[in-house]
Design a protein around this motif. Structure first.
Motif: not given
Length: 638
Positions: A575-585
């Motif tokens: 369900v991801m899409q362009p513009g989503d953010v990759c993050a380390v929490l």
């Protein structure tokens, strides 16, 4: 249990419970028993019953403390397996020993239930009646196959006929090779086929007992467990060992057939992997069985076992009350906060389901944020106005066909495990902030290009579909500059599509090349051969099985992506899409994909992701060194 005249006496405070004293009788006699109150730590030896309650309309009667009571036929059959013809037996069964009409007592006894099964002398697993007389043959197959695999006599030498030879030949790049020794074959098919064993085994694992959430704890905590199906019985360790063998032995899955194999790789495998193997009870049936003990030891060596891992099994099982998808695991030793010794949650049947899930998530956030991997999303759940916070898993919901398997146990993206650093995670304390979780994060980059979702059906048998997906991911990876050193880029690619652990990195490029020789020879010849050179046939044959299986397990229902500015490669949720953010929490062991929620620094959790190097803590190390592009921010998950 229903009775017009029997009334329950309130249990004293503390570790008190009720036992069922079963009077002697022959198989044809009606059941007669008494309810006794006992302190758990001073109870007489007793047998606990693990069973499916069954249809409420299928009832019979027993005499309990002088009162005629109605119970389900399933429970009566289970108790009949305990009764002796010449001596009193003590038993525990939830439907009788807990006052089901008293929600307060029910919650207290559910909190105690793990200790009840742990302290029992043994557990009787009542699988149900056997109208087709399948149990003897099913149990024989399990025992014989387990023994042959354990003693390594599951393969025999034989003289192939001329008619058999062509079936043993395969082709790689136009060269004929034997896919297995022409003089050796598995005997497991003969065992299953001798007396219709394949069908009997299928009927066994189709029984309702294997789909109920409560049975996981009941068997997992048992010192000894015996399964009864109709008039036949078997040590429960044989059932668990067979599940393990079906997972590891490809030949066994082949002979069982796709439907039975799919069944075994669902709820039974999750029962074994996430629950039964994680109790660590030293005198249990699991610990006393060498193959199962080895399975549990290997799991503990590569995975951090916590309550999140245990809860992962809940989606594969059914419960009459949705609250039990959590409560059924409260007897597990990991169901307590290791820092305080307090339970993550106490059973309370007056709770609303949504509130229960929020309380569990908020409680687990004290130890780690790994529970977020179980917040499976759909396009609907990510839309504005959805009535559940994106960071709160819905543990009662069955696994959606489009959801990927969760992987987080073996990585350390935020260095939480290796360095034991404290992290920030706080549920909103203001009334209207109760559904928000404040955390700290490194926002790595945004998602740019993605492949279509890699569907499980396209991975096997190895053919053009799997090979095309391999090349599709490679083409996307090469579209822009990436941060990987020239000599490491193919390793980074191989690791990303199969989700490697660092301990598994050796020979990874060779395995990719060997796999590509089958799945996409042109791709291997064009892109990998100039880098890796030729691969030995034996290596290619092994890679076809091992790398292909890992590629399918990790990438099914995921999308390969690259990031906009840095060019990182990763795999993430469908369900991801362009513009989503990759993050380390900080506090989570894998990176996540987040979606801006419209308000500054507020995000929805889309799902976990794999990014080469980032999963092993590279981003946190770079941030500590002050490298550009890595900034720690306080954000809010909504």
């Amino acid at each position: 249990m229903e009775s017009q005249s029997l009334t329950y006496t309130a249990l004293p405070r503390g570790r008190y419970f009720r036992l069922l004293k079963i009077h002697p009788g022959s198989p044809n006699d009606s059941l007669e028993c008494e309810l006794l109150t006992s302190e758990l730590d001073h109870a007489p030896p007793y047998t606990a019953v693990s069973y499916v309650w069954g249809a409420p309309t299928e009832t019979t009667t027993l005499t309990c403390s002088g009162h005629v009571c109605s119970i389900t036929r399933s429970l009566a059959d289970g108790l009949s397996r305990i009764r002796k013809d010449d001596q009193v037996q003590f038993a525990w069964a939830d439907a009788i020993c807990i006052n089901q009409a008293d929600t307060i007592e029910k919650g207290q006894q559910v909190d105690l239930m793990g200790s009840i099964y742990d302290a029992a002398r043994d557990v009787i697993v009542w699988l149900g009646p056997d109208p087709t007389d399948s149990a003897p043959e099913a149990f024989r197959c399990l025992q014989v196959i387990n023994e042959k695999i354990y003693t390594r006599t599951d393969v025999e030498t034989f003289e192939p006929t001329k008619e058999e030879m062509p079936a043993d030949i395969d082709t790689i790049n136009g060269q004929k090779v034997t896919t297995f020794s022409s003089a050796r074959r598995s005997v497991l098919g003969f065992v299953l086929g001798e007396r219709g064993g394949k069908q009997c085994v299928r009927r066994l694992f189709d029984l309702p007992w294997f789909s109920r959430v409560w049975v996981l704890q009941e068997v997992g905590l048992a010192t000894a467990a015996t399964a009864h199906w109709g008039d036949a019985s078997i040590d429960f360790s044989e059932i668990a060992t067979f599940i393990s063998n079906a997972y590891f032995i490809e030949d066994l899955r082949h002979f069982l057939g796709p439907e039975t194999s799919e069944t075994l790789m669902g709820a039974p495998l999750y029962a074994l992997w996430n629950v039964w193997s994680t109790y660590g009870k030293k005198n249990s049936w699991m610990h006393r069985t060498p193959p199962l003990r080895a399975f549990a030891d290997q799991l503990a060596a590569v995975c951090h076992i916590d309550f999140v891992l245990v809860l992962e099994a809940s989606r594969y099982f059914s419960a009459t009350n949705d609250l039990d998808h959590v409560y059924a695991f409260l007897g597990h030793p990991k169901a307590r906060n290791p820092a305080t010794g307090e339970p993550w949650l106490k059973a309370n049947y007056s709770l609303d389901l949504k509130e229960q899930h929020r309380l569990v998530a908020a409680s687990l956030a004290q130890e780690s944020l790994n529970f977020l991997v179980q917040a499976h999303q759909t396009h609907e759940s990510l839309r504005p106005g959805f009535d559940r916070p994106s960071w709160v898993p819905r543990w009662n919901e069955k696994k959606h066909p489009l959801h990927a398997e969760a992987f987080w146990e073996a990585w350390d993206a935020s260095l939480r495990k290796s360095e034991r650093e404290p992290f920030r995670a706080q549920v909103g304390v203001v009334v209207d902030q109760g559904e928000k979780l404040s955390v700290s994060a490194l926002l790595i980059d945004s998602v740019d290009e993605l492949t279509p979702t890699m569907e499980p059906s396209k991975f096997g048998p190895i053919g053009m579909d799997a090979g095309q997906m391999l090349e599709m991911c490679w083409d996307l990876a090469r579209r822009k500059p990436h941060p990987y050193p020239p000599g490491e880029s193919v390793l980074a690619f191989a690791a990303t599509i199969r989700g490697y652990y660092k301990a598994q990195s050796e020979h990874l490029v060779e395995q990719l090349a060997g796999y590509a020789m089958y799945a996409n020879p042109r791709f291997q010849e064009t892109y990998l051969k100039p880098i890796r050179g030729m691969v030995e046939m034996n290596t290619a044959l092994e890679a076809r099985k091992n790398f292909g299986a890992a590629f399918k397990a990790h990438s099914s229902n995921r999308r390969f992506f690259n990031t906009r500015e840095t060019g990182y490669w990763g795999t993430g949720p469908s369900v991801m899409q362009p513009g989503d953010v990759c993050a380390v929490l900080f506090g989570a062991d894998v990176p996540f994909i987040l979606r801006p929620a419209g308000t500054v620094r507020e995000y929805k959790v889309v799902g976990e992701c794999y990014i080469y190097g980032i999963v092993d803590g590279d981003a946190v190390r770079a941030w500590r060194k002050g490298e550009p592009g890595f900034v720690k921010e306080d954000i809010v998950l909504v």
